[in-house]
Design a protein around this motif. Structure first.
Motif, short mmCIF file in Angstrom:
data_model
loop_
_atom_site.label_atom_id
_atom_site.label_comp_id
_atom_site.label_asym_id
_atom_site.label_seq_id
_atom_site.Cartn_x
_atom_site.Cartn_y
_atom_site.Cartn_z
N ASN A 168 -54.83 26.64 27.37
CA ASN A 168 -54.93 25.33 26.49
C ASN A 168 -56.24 24.98 25.86
N ILE A 169 -57.03 25.94 26.02
CA ILE A 169 -58.43 25.63 25.59
C ILE A 169 -58.51 26.50 24.22
N GLU A 170 -58.77 25.44 23.19
CA GLU A 170 -58.81 26.14 21.59
C GLU A 170 -59.99 27.01 21.61
N GLY A 171 -59.90 28.43 21.35
CA GLY A 171 -60.63 29.34 20.98
C GLY A 171 -61.29 30.16 22.27
N TYR A 172 -60.57 29.92 23.49
CA TYR A 172 -60.87 30.54 24.65
C TYR A 172 -60.58 31.94 24.51
N PRO A 173 -61.42 33.01 24.91
CA PRO A 173 -60.80 34.39 24.92
C PRO A 173 -59.52 34.67 25.93
N ALA A 174 -58.38 34.98 25.37
CA ALA A 174 -57.44 35.37 26.23
C ALA A 174 -57.44 36.30 27.24
N THR A 175 -58.40 37.39 26.72
CA THR A 175 -58.52 38.35 27.81
C THR A 175 -59.44 37.97 28.71
N ARG A 176 -60.04 36.85 28.72
CA ARG A 176 -60.76 36.52 30.14
C ARG A 176 -60.22 35.66 30.87
N ILE A 177 -58.82 35.32 30.57
CA ILE A 177 -57.82 34.47 31.72
C ILE A 177 -57.18 35.73 32.40
N PRO A 178 -57.72 35.65 33.79
CA PRO A 178 -56.96 36.72 34.72
C PRO A 178 -55.56 36.47 34.89
N LYS A 179 -54.65 37.41 35.35
CA LYS A 179 -53.52 36.97 35.77
C LYS A 179 -53.50 36.38 37.24
N GLN A 180 -52.39 35.73 37.45
CA GLN A 180 -52.27 34.89 38.50
C GLN A 180 -51.13 35.51 39.46
N VAL A 181 -51.28 35.58 40.79
CA VAL A 181 -50.41 36.28 41.56
C VAL A 181 -50.22 35.31 42.90
N LEU A 182 -48.96 34.95 42.93
CA LEU A 182 -48.75 33.87 44.05
C LEU A 182 -48.23 34.50 45.36
N ALA A 183 -49.00 34.07 46.36
CA ALA A 183 -48.95 34.69 47.51
C ALA A 183 -48.54 33.21 48.48
N LYS A 184 -47.07 33.23 49.12
CA LYS A 184 -46.80 32.16 49.93
C LYS A 184 -47.26 32.24 51.43
N GLY A 185 -47.74 31.20 52.04
CA GLY A 185 -48.06 31.57 53.45
C GLY A 185 -47.10 30.28 54.07
N ASN A 186 -46.37 30.77 54.91
CA ASN A 186 -45.44 30.20 55.77
C ASN A 186 -45.97 29.77 57.30
N TYR A 187 -45.93 28.57 57.52
CA TYR A 187 -46.33 28.28 59.06
C TYR A 187 -44.87 27.76 59.87
#
Length: 364
Positions: free
Chosen positions: A210-229
């Motif tokens: 949502n940052i106007e003009g921010y290079p999309a190629t610089r936004i890394p993928k996000q991978v979710l790793a759930k940790g259960n206790y």
């Protein structure tokens, strides 16, 4: 300089505090109604020493420095904590080789006091433990995470900073002398600031999009790793934190202690595609199997589903673990903007050092 920090988790609060102490006019925008409701409230509350991370990595540097800074902060501010130490245990020859490599990496990273002891010496200190060797880390500890965040908030507000709750950031646009920020929530509106620091944790990539003009190629993928206790229903069997050798995506199902004396186990690694915090009771079977490699006396029926957290990883299963990612003007070319991505463990331990680093970019 007027600085907007997005996110009132432990990283955002530490960064806002450091910026306020440096003389900046600081506002924190938090979409929830309280501090630390995300990653910061769903972790092991461990003060890590820094022996796992690659030489020269941001994680290694921030964790080792952050460990020392955090103990000093807790002692000065009266934040509850305990330097209980931990063992990383080896139950076979392959794991012994692994902990020897971890010990060497720790020494390279500047971790103090690391020592490998034999199984008999480990059992003298922790009689319930089963292992052939253990790496002793005396500078590992535990902390009251919420108490720490309250202390950070107190320092921030004492130096003129403020937190705006229920204030999601919907858009960021470059202005003539900084950034025009558009807020939603109960009191939507706009604010002009000189600089923005994105410490939004699980929402960091969404904020960046949502940052106007921010290079999309610089936004890394996000991978979710759930940790259960899983909580332990009986009396604690150990006085130190007990860790197995690391696994893909985490440090293994380990013994964690809290300041009230309770013992729990976790986190494991469950790769997920959406945020969910339910703990599946059926996962206990794998917990029993892993824990019994170093604590054979774990009784049947003693593990109870407790809570879960989510790590905002930048790499997925089978991929090399990514470093903390701090993107400032030197990387993306937009003045007065710093994005923090992938700040998972040891983020809490590293928080004061990361804050110091981010503010040094603001002042550059």
């Amino acid at each position: 300089m007027q600085v907007l920090v997005i996110g009132a988790g432990v990283i955002g609060l530490a960064t806002a505090r450091a910026a306020a102490l440096a003389g900046h006019d600081v506002i924190v925008a938090e979409q929830a109604s309280a501090i630390g409701t995300g990653i910061s409230s769903r972790n092991s509350e461990v003060i890590h020493a820094g022996m796992y991370y690659p030489t020269g990595s941001v994680r290694a540097r921030m964790c080792v420095r952050g460990n020392r800074m955090l103990y000093a902060f807790c002692e000065a501010r009266g934040v509850p904590h305990r330097r209980c130490g931990k063992f990383i245990v080896a139950t076979n020859d392959a794991e012994r080789t692994r902990i020897e490599a971890i010990a060497e990496q720790g020494r390279i990273n500047g971790v103090e006091g690391l020592e490998i002891i034999g199984g008999n010496a480990a059992r003298d200190l922790e009689p319930e433990l089963s292992c052939i060797a253990a790496l002793v880390s005396p500078t590992t500890g535990i902390i009251d995470g919420h108490g720490y965040m309250l202390a950070l908030q107190g320092d921030l507000e004492a130096h003129g900073g403020a937190i705006a709750f229920e204030t999601p950031v919907e858009r960021l646009a470059p202005g003539l002398h900084g950034w025009r920020v558009t807020f939603g929530g109960r009191e939507p509106g706009h604010l002009d600031v000189d600089a923005v620091v994105n410490c939004a944790g699980l929402s960091a990539q969404a904020v960046a999009r949502n940052i106007e003009g921010y290079p999309a190629t610089r936004i890394p993928k996000q991978v979710l790793a759930k940790g259960n206790y899983f909580a332990y229903a009986g009396r604690p069997a150990f006085t130190r934190l007990i860790y197995p050798t690391p696994v893909d995506g985490g440090l293994g199902v380990h013994v964690t202690l809290d300041l009230a004396g309770r013992m729990r186990f976790g986190p494991d690694v469950e790769w997920i595609d959406r945020e969910t915090y339910d703990v599946d009771a059926q996962r206990a079977a794998s917990f029993y199997a892993r824990i019994r490699t170093y604590w054979p006396a774990l009784p049947d029926g003693s593990l109870v589903p407790d809570y879960a957290g989510i790590r905002p990883k930048l790499t997925g299963p089978g991929e090399p673990a990514a470093d903390f990612m701090i993107e400032g003007p030197a990387e993306h070319g937009m003045a007065g903007l710093i994005n923090l991505f992938g700040i998972e463990s040891p983020g809490l331990t590293s928080s004061l050092a990361l804050a110091e680093l981010v503010v040094s970019h603001l002042d550059a």
